[in-house]
Scaffold this motif. Sequence first.
Motif, mmCIF file in Angstrom:
data_model
loop_
_atom_site.group_PDB
_atom_site.id
_atom_site.type_symbol
_atom_site.label_atom_id
_atom_site.label_comp_id
_atom_site.label_asym_id
_atom_site.label_seq_id
_atom_site.Cartn_x
_atom_site.Cartn_y
_atom_site.Cartn_z
ATOM 1 N N SER A 77 -17.561 7.783 -65.835
ATOM 2 C CA SER A 77 -16.393 7.679 -66.691
ATOM 3 C C SER A 77 -15.329 6.755 -66.122
ATOM 4 C CB SER A 77 -15.785 9.080 -66.900
ATOM 5 O OG SER A 77 -15.378 9.608 -65.648
ATOM 6 N N LYS A 78 -15.632 6.069 -65.033
ATOM 7 C CA LYS A 78 -14.595 5.249 -64.416
ATOM 8 C C LYS A 78 -14.328 4.012 -65.273
ATOM 9 C CE LYS A 78 -16.699 1.832 -61.412
ATOM 10 N NZ LYS A 78 -16.786 1.351 -60.040
ATOM 11 N N SER A 79 -13.112 3.489 -65.150
ATOM 12 C CA SER A 79 -12.752 2.279 -65.878
ATOM 13 C C SER A 79 -12.978 1.074 -64.979
ATOM 14 C CB SER A 79 -11.287 2.352 -66.312
ATOM 15 O OG SER A 79 -10.445 2.474 -65.178
ATOM 16 N N TYR A 80 -13.628 0.058 -65.510
ATOM 17 C CA TYR A 80 -13.907 -1.145 -64.739
ATOM 18 C C TYR A 80 -12.698 -2.078 -64.781
ATOM 19 C CZ TYR A 80 -18.823 0.268 -64.923
ATOM 20 O OH TYR A 80 -19.993 0.956 -64.794
ATOM 21 N N ASP A 81 -12.509 -2.845 -63.679
ATOM 22 C CA ASP A 81 -11.449 -3.853 -63.661
ATOM 23 C C ASP A 81 -11.715 -4.904 -64.721
ATOM 24 O OD1 ASP A 81 -10.092 -2.612 -61.680
ATOM 25 O OD2 ASP A 81 -10.709 -3.943 -60.061
ATOM 26 N N CYS A 82 -12.974 -5.305 -64.839
ATOM 27 C CA CYS A 82 -13.367 -6.265 -65.870
ATOM 28 C C CYS A 82 -14.166 -5.512 -66.932
ATOM 29 C CB CYS A 82 -14.218 -7.386 -65.267
ATOM 30 S SG CYS A 82 -13.299 -8.431 -64.112
ATOM 31 N N PRO A 83 -13.689 -5.489 -68.153
ATOM 32 C CA PRO A 83 -14.380 -4.712 -69.196
ATOM 33 C C PRO A 83 -15.753 -5.281 -69.501
ATOM 34 C CG PRO A 83 -12.688 -6.095 -70.162
ATOM 35 C CD PRO A 83 -12.511 -6.188 -68.666
ATOM 36 N N LEU A 84 -16.640 -4.394 -69.905
ATOM 37 C CA LEU A 84 -17.966 -4.821 -70.325
ATOM 38 C C LEU A 84 -17.864 -5.560 -71.648
ATOM 39 C CD1 LEU A 84 -19.970 -1.557 -69.537
ATOM 40 C CD2 LEU A 84 -20.065 -3.714 -68.284
ATOM 41 N N SER A 85 -18.442 -6.748 -71.683
ATOM 42 C CA SER A 85 -18.410 -7.554 -72.903
ATOM 43 C C SER A 85 -19.508 -7.094 -73.865
ATOM 44 C CB SER A 85 -18.606 -9.032 -72.563
ATOM 45 O OG SER A 85 -18.841 -9.779 -73.723
ATOM 46 N N THR A 318 -24.006 -9.612 -56.029
ATOM 47 C CA THR A 318 -23.352 -8.314 -56.168
ATOM 48 C C THR A 318 -22.044 -8.444 -56.931
ATOM 49 O OG1 THR A 318 -24.333 -7.568 -54.092
ATOM 50 C CG2 THR A 318 -22.441 -6.326 -54.903
ATOM 51 N N TYR A 319 -21.279 -9.513 -56.665
ATOM 52 C CA TYR A 319 -20.032 -9.761 -57.386
ATOM 53 C C TYR A 319 -20.303 -9.984 -58.871
ATOM 54 C CZ TYR A 319 -15.649 -12.048 -58.704
ATOM 55 O OH TYR A 319 -14.473 -12.381 -59.325
ATOM 56 N N MET A 320 -21.326 -10.768 -59.163
ATOM 57 C CA MET A 320 -21.687 -11.029 -60.551
ATOM 58 C C MET A 320 -22.077 -9.744 -61.270
ATOM 59 S SD MET A 320 -21.450 -14.323 -61.098
ATOM 60 C CE MET A 320 -21.631 -15.952 -60.355
ATOM 61 N N ASP A 321 -22.684 -8.820 -60.535
ATOM 62 C CA ASP A 321 -23.161 -7.579 -61.140
ATOM 63 C C ASP A 321 -22.050 -6.544 -61.264
ATOM 64 O OD1 ASP A 321 -25.284 -5.607 -61.939
ATOM 65 O OD2 ASP A 321 -24.653 -4.672 -60.061
ATOM 66 N N SER A 322 -21.342 -6.258 -60.164
ATOM 67 C CA SER A 322 -20.409 -5.133 -60.150
ATOM 68 C C SER A 322 -19.054 -5.461 -60.765
ATOM 69 C CB SER A 322 -20.206 -4.637 -58.709
ATOM 70 O OG SER A 322 -19.634 -5.661 -57.911
ATOM 71 N N ILE A 323 -18.641 -6.734 -60.753
ATOM 72 C CA ILE A 323 -17.331 -7.105 -61.292
ATOM 73 C C ILE A 323 -17.454 -7.780 -62.654
ATOM 74 C CG2 ILE A 323 -15.251 -8.477 -60.910
ATOM 75 C CD1 ILE A 323 -15.515 -6.046 -59.072
ATOM 76 N N LEU A 324 -18.306 -8.809 -62.747
ATOM 77 C CA LEU A 324 -18.422 -9.559 -63.998
ATOM 78 C C LEU A 324 -19.468 -8.996 -64.942
ATOM 79 C CD1 LEU A 324 -18.073 -13.216 -62.649
ATOM 80 C CD2 LEU A 324 -16.294 -11.667 -63.492
ATOM 81 N N CYS A 391 -10.996 -11.869 -64.609
ATOM 82 C CA CYS A 391 -12.297 -11.564 -65.191
ATOM 83 C C CYS A 391 -12.876 -12.698 -66.027
ATOM 84 C CB CYS A 391 -12.172 -10.312 -66.073
ATOM 85 S SG CYS A 391 -11.629 -8.842 -65.176
ATOM 86 N N SER A 392 -12.259 -13.860 -65.969
ATOM 87 C CA SER A 392 -12.750 -14.990 -66.750
ATOM 88 C C SER A 392 -14.089 -15.470 -66.203
ATOM 89 C CB SER A 392 -11.740 -16.146 -66.722
ATOM 90 O OG SER A 392 -12.301 -17.308 -67.302
ATOM 91 N N ILE A 394 -15.948 -17.989 -67.322
ATOM 92 C CA ILE A 394 -16.035 -19.453 -67.294
ATOM 93 C C ILE A 394 -15.312 -20.012 -66.074
ATOM 94 C CG2 ILE A 394 -15.368 -21.574 -68.469
ATOM 95 C CD1 ILE A 394 -15.771 -20.119 -71.117
ATOM 96 N N TYR A 395 -14.072 -19.573 -65.848
ATOM 97 C CA TYR A 395 -13.312 -20.088 -64.708
ATOM 98 C C TYR A 395 -13.954 -19.691 -63.382
ATOM 99 C CZ TYR A 395 -9.481 -21.441 -67.821
ATOM 100 O OH TYR A 395 -8.720 -22.028 -68.793
ATOM 101 N N THR A 396 -14.448 -18.474 -63.301
ATOM 102 C CA THR A 396 -15.060 -18.013 -62.054
ATOM 103 C C THR A 396 -16.278 -18.853 -61.700
ATOM 104 O OG1 THR A 396 -14.292 -15.735 -62.386
ATOM 105 C CG2 THR A 396 -16.150 -16.061 -60.882
ATOM 106 N N ILE A 397 -17.177 -19.021 -62.661
ATOM 107 C CA ILE A 397 -18.396 -19.801 -62.402
ATOM 108 C C ILE A 397 -18.048 -21.249 -62.090
ATOM 109 C CG2 ILE A 397 -20.562 -20.609 -63.376
ATOM 110 C CD1 ILE A 397 -20.446 -17.621 -62.666
ATOM 111 N N THR A 398 -17.075 -21.809 -62.817
ATOM 112 C CA THR A 398 -16.687 -23.200 -62.580
ATOM 113 C C THR A 398 -16.132 -23.388 -61.172
ATOM 114 O OG1 THR A 398 -16.188 -23.533 -64.930
ATOM 115 C CG2 THR A 398 -15.209 -25.084 -63.364
ATOM 116 N N LEU A 399 -15.242 -22.507 -60.765
ATOM 117 C CA LEU A 399 -14.621 -22.644 -59.442
ATOM 118 C C LEU A 399 -15.621 -22.404 -58.317
ATOM 119 C CD1 LEU A 399 -11.183 -20.895 -60.091
ATOM 120 C CD2 LEU A 399 -11.594 -23.339 -59.717
#
Length: 509
Positions: A77-85, A318-324, A391-392, A394-399
Amino acid sequence: MPLPNGYSINSAREDEIEDDEPLIENAVPSKCCSVRLGLAILMFFGFVAVYALRVNLSVAMIAMVNSTDPNPAKNSSKSYDCPLSPDLTNNSDGFQYPEGIPRYPWDSETQGWLLGAFFFGYLCTQIPGGYLAGHYGGSIFLGVGVLGTAVLTLFTPLAAQMGPHWLFALRALEGFGEGITFPAMMALWSRWAPPLERSGLMTLTASGSNFGAFLSLPLTAYICQTLGWPSVFYICGGAGCLWSVFWFSLVSDDPRTHRRISQEERDYIINSIGHQGTGHGWSLPLLSIMMSVPMWIIIITQMCANWSYYTLLTSLPTYMDSILHFDLKSNGFLSALPYLGGWLMAIVSGFLADYMIRRKIFSLTVVRKLFTAVGLLSSAGFLLGVAYVGCSHIYTITLLTLSTTIGATAATGVFINQMDIAPRYSGILLGITNTFGTIPGVLAPIATGYFTEDHTLAGWRKVFWVSGGINIFGALIYILFATAKIQTWAITEEEKEEVEKECSSSISA
């Protein structure tokens, strides 16, 4: 004035010699279809295999564990920092893996230790591998390093089934075998790479590491989803074994002993490199090496550069999975994208550096500093940007892609600087610098696991801040104190005698 061994003496001080002068005045044999280019391509594929064997666990780990969170029920039930799209509903937690594939309840800390285990073994064989490769030649050590790591990789599923301690030990043994590969590569190029082609040949070879990461990460994700994660290690291990067959069949330690090289190319390589292209024997100027300021500048800078590189290499999936919240297939591709850019940039920067040196646009020292500064400072800036784009996707992958792409220019700087200051001892020097440079490979995944225990964006922001800050520190140290001048302790007796003769002739004239 140019000497017969290829060094230009512009002052009376031997430690001010830069190895950037062509040895022979005749036309240079074409690099196209040459044995030296073939060696670079074969070594390139060797390092593709090396890095595939090294990084496959970072993606496979997502499929090997029950969840990136050790207690999914408690955290449901926890809330994620980046919402699931809505477009990313097929995330890794919900993906149906092939039936019968085991998964393990390893928490974040355990995963961090397993991802860093490789580097515990990798630390142990850098220096002895570089020493022996410099004495005997690098081909046997590079071949055995890849083959041994590939064979051990085949046992990964069995070790995981036996428990995390067994998997940790196996990964450490893989690192033990792979530790000799980079020093062996440097020892080989000390005998094969003409000074004016050094940057291009060596960066082409080393860029196999970036291409290996680019190839391995998405393929690992695809194999995990279709065949199950154990197949990843069987396929990667088998590929490494296949490469070793070609390596032992085609490669020679020295152009003098190669069976298929032309006389023209052999003479060009031997005459260009001169006395520095011979083995260093059993004795080494160890005290001089360890007291050398340029040597320590290389060590410090490589440690700084490797911190961010290893952080992304081991923890980006892990970042791609747990955050994005990317699904596993997208995770593998997007985690690999930065390394495609890094591969291309490393090759381009290598040949650009050779052009600058050959045309005398800058001195060798300035070229090394320029490419190192551009690589480390730009990488740091883009990593700090990642910390604040939230949580962007596009910007994350680009940078991240820009960080690794432009950061790869450092491969033409600090990462081949050992060959400049002491070509004859470059194998053992790389062993020493890479030993220190591997320490971030041990500490970075563990630190990342510590910072990100709660799987929050704030924790990952600390990871990117630390990586960027360390990169900036390394760049400043290198800009201020680095040099590409051959050190006094690296000059052979024959070269000293030639210097004395030339000086005597000049005085007499």
